[in-house]
Motif scaffolding. Structure first.
Motif, PDB file in Angstrom:
ATOM      1  N   VAL A 125     -79.551 -99.317  23.618  1.00  0.00           N
ATOM      2  CA  VAL A 125     -78.827 -99.316  22.345  1.00  0.00           C
ATOM      3  C   VAL A 125     -79.675 -99.849  21.185  1.00  0.00           C
ATOM      4  O   VAL A 125     -79.737 -99.218  20.120  1.00  0.00           O
ATOM      5  N   PRO A 126     -80.338-101.012  21.305  1.00  0.00           N
ATOM      6  CA  PRO A 126     -81.160-101.484  20.177  1.00  0.00           C
ATOM      7  C   PRO A 126     -82.257-100.507  19.779  1.00  0.00           C
ATOM      8  O   PRO A 126     -82.494-100.287  18.583  1.00  0.00           O
ATOM      9  N   LEU A 127     -82.918 -99.893  20.767  1.00  0.00           N
ATOM     10  CA  LEU A 127     -83.994 -98.949  20.455  1.00  0.00           C
ATOM     11  C   LEU A 127     -83.450 -97.709  19.751  1.00  0.00           C
ATOM     12  O   LEU A 127     -84.011 -97.252  18.734  1.00  0.00           O
ATOM     13  N   LEU A 128     -82.354 -97.161  20.257  1.00  0.00           N
ATOM     14  CA  LEU A 128     -81.761 -95.974  19.638  1.00  0.00           C
ATOM     15  C   LEU A 128     -81.169 -96.289  18.268  1.00  0.00           C
ATOM     16  O   LEU A 128     -81.281 -95.492  17.336  1.00  0.00           O
ATOM     17  N   VAL A 144     -81.818-103.524  11.551  1.00  0.00           N
ATOM     18  CA  VAL A 144     -81.883-103.462  13.007  1.00  0.00           C
ATOM     19  C   VAL A 144     -83.114-104.214  13.490  1.00  0.00           C
ATOM     20  O   VAL A 144     -84.234-103.728  13.385  1.00  0.00           O
ATOM     21  N   ASN A 145     -82.901-105.420  13.961  1.00  0.00           N
ATOM     22  CA  ASN A 145     -83.945-106.182  14.637  1.00  0.00           C
ATOM     23  C   ASN A 145     -83.739-105.948  16.129  1.00  0.00           C
ATOM     24  O   ASN A 145     -82.761-106.424  16.715  1.00  0.00           O
ATOM     25  N   VAL A 146     -84.639-105.192  16.728  1.00  0.00           N
ATOM     26  CA  VAL A 146     -84.444-104.743  18.106  1.00  0.00           C
ATOM     27  C   VAL A 146     -84.285-105.925  19.067  1.00  0.00           C
ATOM     28  O   VAL A 146     -83.376-105.938  19.913  1.00  0.00           O
ATOM     29  N   THR A 147     -85.138-106.933  18.929  1.00  0.00           N
ATOM     30  CA  THR A 147     -85.059-108.084  19.830  1.00  0.00           C
ATOM     31  C   THR A 147     -83.749-108.841  19.656  1.00  0.00           C
ATOM     32  O   THR A 147     -83.073-109.181  20.635  1.00  0.00           O
ATOM     33  N   SER A 148     -83.381-109.106  18.405  1.00  0.00           N
ATOM     34  CA  SER A 148     -82.142-109.832  18.118  1.00  0.00           C
ATOM     35  C   SER A 148     -80.933-109.061  18.621  1.00  0.00           C
ATOM     36  O   SER A 148     -80.012-109.635  19.225  1.00  0.00           O
ATOM     37  N   LEU A 149     -80.923-107.725  18.375  1.00  0.00           N
ATOM     38  CA  LEU A 149     -79.792-106.910  18.814  1.00  0.00           C
ATOM     39  C   LEU A 149     -79.718-106.850  20.332  1.00  0.00           C
ATOM     40  O   LEU A 149     -78.622-106.852  20.911  1.00  0.00           O
ATOM     41  N   ALA A 150     -80.877-106.810  20.992  1.00  0.00           N
ATOM     42  CA  ALA A 150     -80.892-106.795  22.456  1.00  0.00           C
ATOM     43  C   ALA A 150     -80.277-108.074  23.016  1.00  0.00           C
ATOM     44  O   ALA A 150     -79.512-108.036  23.989  1.00  0.00           O
ATOM     45  N   ILE A 262     -71.749-105.896  13.369  1.00  0.00           N
ATOM     46  CA  ILE A 262     -72.900-106.797  13.478  1.00  0.00           C
ATOM     47  C   ILE A 262     -74.073-106.309  12.631  1.00  0.00           C
ATOM     48  O   ILE A 262     -74.763-107.104  11.971  1.00  0.00           O
ATOM     49  N   LEU A 263     -74.294-104.981  12.619  1.00  0.00           N
ATOM     50  CA  LEU A 263     -75.483-104.435  11.974  1.00  0.00           C
ATOM     51  C   LEU A 263     -75.360-104.303  10.466  1.00  0.00           C
ATOM     52  O   LEU A 263     -76.359-104.379   9.750  1.00  0.00           O
TER      53      LEU A 263
END
Length: 312
Positions: A125-128, A144-150, A262-263
């Motif tokens: 999901v974070p990557l997409l 979209v911060n991929v690490t934070s969202l993950a 969240i985003l």
């Protein structure tokens, strides 16, 4: 001064909704999912890789491609387009398990796929989301911060599922007793979230209803057919095809709505990007009912035919 106080109060309410109610609601929904999972459901992933591969390929790879095709074909753009793609990136949910059982599909396969893809969504999901945001949104609309969202995905999806599984393993009788009440609570929270998301973007919904409603219903039908077709192409039994069809066609819209909250960088608790998932939560049944009925007819017909060994 009065306007400032009102603004602060509004922002406080927004913060509570986004940072507390939505994640908490999703956590309860995922906990109810975890209560229905056992370690054996993941062992099947190793034992029967062909059926699991079919489900993963249909839902993780092909599903976003099909939804993107619908977005382009119906001329949807901007926040609405991103909202549909966020939905496409989300995993399945408990509803797919219930519908799989109703149409005569392989329930064990459905549960295994729901659990596995829910856990994989921490990565996918974070990557997409980052990819689709760059394609459809202007800079600043969504961060979209991929690490934070993950990490957030892990906290609100994987952790509750793991807790539910732990409760089931340690106290099976207790888990069986509380599961109906928790499932009912999850259903109520889902309805509240969907209504709130629709109400927050009511004007946008009315203005785009003629496009979004038929698009959503037709999209569900196509995704059901997609899952069924992939399973059939791999030679899986009819009951497995029904399970994979439901897993592909029925997404966990609560995940997409929560992620939208969240985003989003603006002041709205439930922005326009949450609207596609909210609409889907309502209109998916327009596609699921006729599609499910056809699956039911086929699975019942296969059940009356000579026995065919299921993959699960």
């Amino acid at each position: 001064m009065g306007n400032a106080d009102k603004s602060l109060s509004g922002n406080s309410s927004v913060d509570v909704l986004v940072s507390v109610f939505l994640p908490l609601s999703l956590g309860i929904i995922m906990l109810s999912l975890g209560l229905g999972l056992r370690v054996a459901d993941f062992v099947r992933v190793i034992q029967q890789p062909r059926a699991v591969f079919a489900g993963l390929f249909a839902q993780v790879i092909l599903l976003p491609i099909i939804v993107y095709g619908f977005v382009v074909a119906f001329g949807v753009s901007g926040e609405l387009a991103f909202g549909f793609m966020l939905l496409a990136a989300s995993p399945g949910g408990v509803t797919s398990n219930i519908l799989t059982k109703l149409v005569g599909g392989t329930l064990a396969l459905s549960i295994s796929l729901t659990g596995l893809i829910s856990l994989l969504s921490v990565i996918t999901v974070p990557l997409l989301a980052a990819f689709w945001a760059g394609l459809f949104l202007d800079a600043g609309d969504v961060t979209v911060n991929v690490t934070s969202l993950a990490l957030k995905m892990f906290a609100i999806t994987a952790v509750p599922v793991a807790i539910g599984m732990a409760i089931r393993a340690a106290a099976n009788r207790f888990a069986t007793r509380i599961e109906p009440a928790l499932s009912f609570m999850a259903a109520v929270l889902f309805v509240i979230i969907v209504i709130a998301a629709v109400a927050a973007s009511w004007d946008v919904l009315v203005a785009n209803w003629a496009t979004l409603a038929p698009m959503t219903a037709l999209m569900v039908l196509c995704l059901l057919a997609l899952g069924w077709s992939v399973a059939r192409a791999l030679g899986l039994p009819v009951a497995d095809r029904a399970a994979i069809g439901m897993e592909t066609g029925i997404q966990n819209s609560t995940v997409a709505i929560t992620l939208a909250g969240i985003l989003h960088a603006g002041p709205e608790a439930l922005p326009v990007i949450a609207l596609p998932a909210a609409m889907y939560g309502i209109l998916m049944y327009l596609g699921a009912l006729p599609g499910g009925y056809l699956m039911y007819r086929v699975t019942k017909g296969a059940a009356r035919a000579p026995a065919q060994a299921p993959s699960f």
